[in-house]
Design a protein around this motif. Structure first.
Motif, PDB file in Angstrom:
ATOM      1  N   ARG A  30       5.956 -45.817 -34.046  1.00  0.00           N
ATOM      2  CA  ARG A  30       6.698 -44.735 -33.373  1.00  0.00           C
ATOM      3  C   ARG A  30       5.863 -44.142 -32.236  1.00  0.00           C
ATOM      4  NH1 ARG A  30       7.931 -43.766 -38.815  1.00  0.00           N
ATOM      5  NH2 ARG A  30      10.076 -44.323 -39.295  1.00  0.00           N
ATOM      6  N   MET A  31       4.567 -43.988 -32.481  1.00  0.00           N
ATOM      7  CA  MET A  31       3.671 -43.487 -31.431  1.00  0.00           C
ATOM      8  C   MET A  31       3.640 -44.479 -30.263  1.00  0.00           C
ATOM      9  SD  MET A  31      -0.409 -42.657 -31.584  1.00  0.00           S
ATOM     10  CE  MET A  31      -0.862 -44.379 -31.521  1.00  0.00           C
ATOM     11  N   ALA A  32       3.621 -45.757 -30.566  1.00  0.00           N
ATOM     12  CA  ALA A  32       3.615 -46.779 -29.520  1.00  0.00           C
ATOM     13  C   ALA A  32       4.898 -46.723 -28.697  1.00  0.00           C
ATOM     14  CB  ALA A  32       3.440 -48.158 -30.138  1.00  0.00           C
ATOM     15  N   ILE A  33       6.029 -46.481 -29.358  1.00  0.00           N
ATOM     16  CA  ILE A  33       7.304 -46.358 -28.643  1.00  0.00           C
ATOM     17  C   ILE A  33       7.244 -45.202 -27.648  1.00  0.00           C
ATOM     18  CG2 ILE A  33       9.764 -45.779 -28.905  1.00  0.00           C
ATOM     19  CD1 ILE A  33       9.642 -47.308 -31.619  1.00  0.00           C
ATOM     20  N   SER A  34       6.687 -44.062 -28.109  1.00  0.00           N
ATOM     21  CA  SER A  34       6.603 -42.909 -27.191  1.00  0.00           C
ATOM     22  C   SER A  34       5.636 -43.192 -26.042  1.00  0.00           C
ATOM     23  CB  SER A  34       6.236 -41.629 -27.935  1.00  0.00           C
ATOM     24  OG  SER A  34       4.905 -41.666 -28.370  1.00  0.00           O
ATOM     25  N   LEU A  35       4.569 -43.959 -26.304  1.00  0.00           N
ATOM     26  CA  LEU A  35       3.650 -44.330 -25.223  1.00  0.00           C
ATOM     27  C   LEU A  35       4.351 -45.223 -24.199  1.00  0.00           C
ATOM     28  CD1 LEU A  35       0.315 -45.088 -27.129  1.00  0.00           C
ATOM     29  CD2 LEU A  35       0.721 -43.247 -25.495  1.00  0.00           C
ATOM     30  N   LEU A  36       5.182 -46.145 -24.686  1.00  0.00           N
ATOM     31  CA  LEU A  36       5.906 -47.035 -23.784  1.00  0.00           C
ATOM     32  C   LEU A  36       6.912 -46.267 -22.921  1.00  0.00           C
ATOM     33  CD1 LEU A  36       6.581 -50.092 -26.119  1.00  0.00           C
ATOM     34  CD2 LEU A  36       5.196 -50.100 -24.037  1.00  0.00           C
ATOM     35  N   GLU A  37       7.412 -45.146 -23.451  1.00  0.00           N
ATOM     36  CA  GLU A  37       8.419 -44.364 -22.737  1.00  0.00           C
ATOM     37  C   GLU A  37       7.826 -43.360 -21.758  1.00  0.00           C
ATOM     38  OE1 GLU A  37      10.563 -42.753 -26.057  1.00  0.00           O
ATOM     39  OE2 GLU A  37      11.763 -44.580 -26.316  1.00  0.00           O
ATOM     40  N   THR A  38       6.517 -43.121 -21.857  1.00  0.00           N
ATOM     41  CA  THR A  38       5.879 -42.149 -20.953  1.00  0.00           C
ATOM     42  C   THR A  38       4.880 -42.853 -20.045  1.00  0.00           C
ATOM     43  OG1 THR A  38       4.154 -41.675 -22.572  1.00  0.00           O
ATOM     44  CG2 THR A  38       6.082 -40.241 -22.602  1.00  0.00           C
ATOM     45  N   PRO A  39       4.740 -42.367 -18.802  1.00  0.00           N
ATOM     46  CA  PRO A  39       3.785 -42.998 -17.874  1.00  0.00           C
ATOM     47  C   PRO A  39       2.341 -42.692 -18.276  1.00  0.00           C
ATOM     48  CG  PRO A  39       4.890 -41.134 -16.836  1.00  0.00           C
ATOM     49  CD  PRO A  39       5.493 -41.288 -18.182  1.00  0.00           C
ATOM     50  N   ASP A  40       1.418 -43.533 -17.788  1.00  0.00           N
ATOM     51  CA  ASP A  40       0.007 -43.302 -18.071  1.00  0.00           C
ATOM     52  C   ASP A  40      -0.534 -42.203 -17.163  1.00  0.00           C
ATOM     53  OD1 ASP A  40      -0.431 -44.411 -15.578  1.00  0.00           O
ATOM     54  OD2 ASP A  40      -1.322 -46.263 -16.331  1.00  0.00           O
ATOM     55  N   GLU A  41      -1.846 -41.950 -17.190  1.00  0.00           N
ATOM     56  CA  GLU A  41      -2.461 -40.853 -16.428  1.00  0.00           C
ATOM     57  C   GLU A  41      -2.334 -41.038 -14.918  1.00  0.00           C
ATOM     58  OE1 GLU A  41      -5.354 -43.952 -17.592  1.00  0.00           O
ATOM     59  OE2 GLU A  41      -4.142 -42.626 -18.809  1.00  0.00           O
ATOM     60  N   ASN A  42      -2.044 -42.259 -14.469  1.00  0.00           N
ATOM     61  CA  ASN A  42      -1.850 -42.534 -13.040  1.00  0.00           C
ATOM     62  C   ASN A  42      -0.380 -42.542 -12.648  1.00  0.00           C
ATOM     63  OD1 ASN A  42      -4.646 -42.901 -12.653  1.00  0.00           O
ATOM     64  ND2 ASN A  42      -4.485 -45.021 -13.366  1.00  0.00           N
ATOM     65  N   GLY A  43       0.483 -42.196 -13.623  1.00  0.00           N
ATOM     66  CA  GLY A  43       1.900 -42.179 -13.340  1.00  0.00           C
ATOM     67  C   GLY A  43       2.556 -43.550 -13.404  1.00  0.00           C
ATOM     68  N   MET A  44       1.817 -44.542 -13.861  1.00  0.00           N
ATOM     69  CA  MET A  44       2.341 -45.906 -13.953  1.00  0.00           C
ATOM     70  C   MET A  44       2.937 -46.149 -15.345  1.00  0.00           C
ATOM     71  SD  MET A  44       1.510 -47.133 -10.985  1.00  0.00           S
ATOM     72  CE  MET A  44       1.686 -48.870 -11.147  1.00  0.00           C
ATOM     73  N   LYS A  45       3.933 -47.028 -15.369  1.00  0.00           N
ATOM     74  CA  LYS A  45       4.551 -47.403 -16.637  1.00  0.00           C
ATOM     75  C   LYS A  45       3.544 -48.221 -17.454  1.00  0.00           C
ATOM     76  CE  LYS A  45       8.376 -50.031 -18.454  1.00  0.00           C
ATOM     77  NZ  LYS A  45       9.399 -49.640 -19.158  1.00  0.00           N
ATOM     78  N   ARG A  46       3.411 -47.895 -18.748  1.00  0.00           N
ATOM     79  CA  ARG A  46       2.485 -48.625 -19.623  1.00  0.00           C
ATOM     80  C   ARG A  46       3.082 -49.983 -19.982  1.00  0.00           C
ATOM     81  NH1 ARG A  46       1.651 -43.196 -21.588  1.00  0.00           N
ATOM     82  NH2 ARG A  46      -0.569 -42.724 -21.603  1.00  0.00           N
ATOM     83  N   THR A  47       2.224 -50.987 -20.117  1.00  0.00           N
ATOM     84  CA  THR A  47       2.691 -52.318 -20.507  1.00  0.00           C
ATOM     85  C   THR A  47       2.675 -52.454 -22.028  1.00  0.00           C
ATOM     86  OG1 THR A  47       0.498 -53.333 -20.490  1.00  0.00           O
ATOM     87  CG2 THR A  47       1.727 -53.329 -18.397  1.00  0.00           C
ATOM     88  N   GLY A  48       3.540 -53.337 -22.513  1.00  0.00           N
ATOM     89  CA  GLY A  48       3.571 -53.601 -23.950  1.00  0.00           C
ATOM     90  C   GLY A  48       2.245 -54.133 -24.449  1.00  0.00           C
ATOM     91  N   SER A  49       1.586 -54.953 -23.612  1.00  0.00           N
ATOM     92  CA  SER A  49       0.292 -55.517 -24.008  1.00  0.00           C
ATOM     93  C   SER A  49      -0.763 -54.439 -24.175  1.00  0.00           C
ATOM     94  CB  SER A  49      -0.182 -56.534 -22.973  1.00  0.00           C
ATOM     95  OG  SER A  49       0.701 -57.621 -22.929  1.00  0.00           O
ATOM     96  N   SER A  50      -0.798 -53.488 -23.239  1.00  0.00           N
ATOM     97  CA  SER A  50      -1.830 -52.440 -23.314  1.00  0.00           C
ATOM     98  C   SER A  50      -1.583 -51.509 -24.502  1.00  0.00           C
ATOM     99  CB  SER A  50      -1.906 -51.642 -22.004  1.00  0.00           C
ATOM    100  OG  SER A  50      -0.704 -50.923 -21.784  1.00  0.00           O
ATOM    101  N   VAL A  51      -0.317 -51.189 -24.773  1.00  0.00           N
ATOM    102  CA  VAL A  51      -0.002 -50.325 -25.915  1.00  0.00           C
ATOM    103  C   VAL A  51      -0.304 -51.058 -27.226  1.00  0.00           C
ATOM    104  CG1 VAL A  51       1.871 -49.144 -27.137  1.00  0.00           C
ATOM    105  CG2 VAL A  51       1.702 -48.960 -24.651  1.00  0.00           C
ATOM    106  N   ALA A  52       0.078 -52.332 -27.303  1.00  0.00           N
ATOM    107  CA  ALA A  52      -0.188 -53.115 -28.515  1.00  0.00           C
ATOM    108  C   ALA A  52      -1.677 -53.198 -28.779  1.00  0.00           C
ATOM    109  CB  ALA A  52       0.413 -54.511 -28.373  1.00  0.00           C
ATOM    110  N   ARG A  53      -2.445 -53.458 -27.719  1.00  0.00           N
ATOM    111  CA  ARG A  53      -3.906 -53.542 -27.850  1.00  0.00           C
ATOM    112  C   ARG A  53      -4.472 -52.206 -28.343  1.00  0.00           C
ATOM    113  NH1 ARG A  53      -4.559 -56.257 -23.525  1.00  0.00           N
ATOM    114  NH2 ARG A  53      -4.588 -54.475 -22.126  1.00  0.00           N
ATOM    115  N   ALA A  54      -3.922 -51.095 -27.854  1.00  0.00           N
ATOM    116  CA  ALA A  54      -4.409 -49.760 -28.239  1.00  0.00           C
ATOM    117  C   ALA A  54      -4.218 -49.483 -29.728  1.00  0.00           C
ATOM    118  CB  ALA A  54      -3.716 -48.687 -27.406  1.00  0.00           C
TER     119      ALA A  54
END
Length: 193
Positions: free
Chosen positions: A150-174
């Motif tokens: 669920r936390m990963a879903i919310s990360l995918l729905e919100t931009p990162d600190e640079n305003g860029m969309k997060r990738t599934g790979s980066s969230v999965a790795r996290a």
């Protein structure tokens, strides 16, 4: 000349007892391997058979070390007879050099070995079906909790600190899983919810 054959199905199982008993039964050489009984190619078994001359004897600790399908065991037994090779199963008390009684025991115990295998398979399937009906899954436990997904879903729905969309790979790795596992778990959560 007596040649022994020892087999266990998994790497975790131990061959020591079988090997010790085969040598105690008078085997001059013992071939052993860790391989499933349903595997058709057993290299050490083939070596054992090719090393036995007519008049020799193949010795196993228990009949099911050869396999559990009656038809295959009977075919194997017939082949041994044609080659003039005797057969002994230590724990089953089979000795084909004792004439008809040893042969009858071989046939009967072959059928029981297959029956045992079928009963094990049937009980396993019933147990799995009962667990599945209760909602229990078989297989390995999930590495990551549903809350982490669920936390990963919310990360995918919100931009990162640079305003860029997060990738599934980066969230999965996290969260410590593969991208494919992440999306599979997300789909499973959507179905459940």
């Amino acid at each position: 000349m007596k040649i022994g054959y020892a087999r266990v199905s998994t790497q975790e199982q131990n061959l020591d007892t079988q090997i010790k008993d085969l040598y105690a039964a008078g085997c001059e050489k013992v071939f052993s391997e860790k391989i499933s009984g349903v595997t058709t190619f057993k290299p050490e078994f083939d070596k054992a058979l090719s090393s036995i001359e007519p008049g020799g004897t193949l010795v196993v600790w228990k009949l099911d070390r050869l396999g559990r399908k009656t038809i295959e065991l009977l075919s194997f037994f017939e082949d041994l007879g044609k080659r003039g090779i005797n057969f002994i199963s230590i724990t089953d008390g089979i000795d084909t050099s004792n004439g008809a009684i040893g042969k009858v025991l071989f046939v009967m115990l072959s059928a029981f070995a297959e029956l045992e295998r079928d009963l094990i398979r049937e009980r396993t399937m019933r147990g799995l079906e009962a667990a599945w009906a209760k909602g229990k899954r078989s297989g390995p436990k999930e590495k990551v909790s549903d809350e982490s997904i669920r936390m990963a879903i919310s990360l995918l729905e919100t931009p990162d600190e640079n305003g860029m969309k997060r990738t599934g790979s980066s969230v999965a790795r996290a969260i410590g899983i593969s991208r494919a596992s992440l999306y599979r778990r997300i789909e499973r959560l959507k179905i459940v919810n």
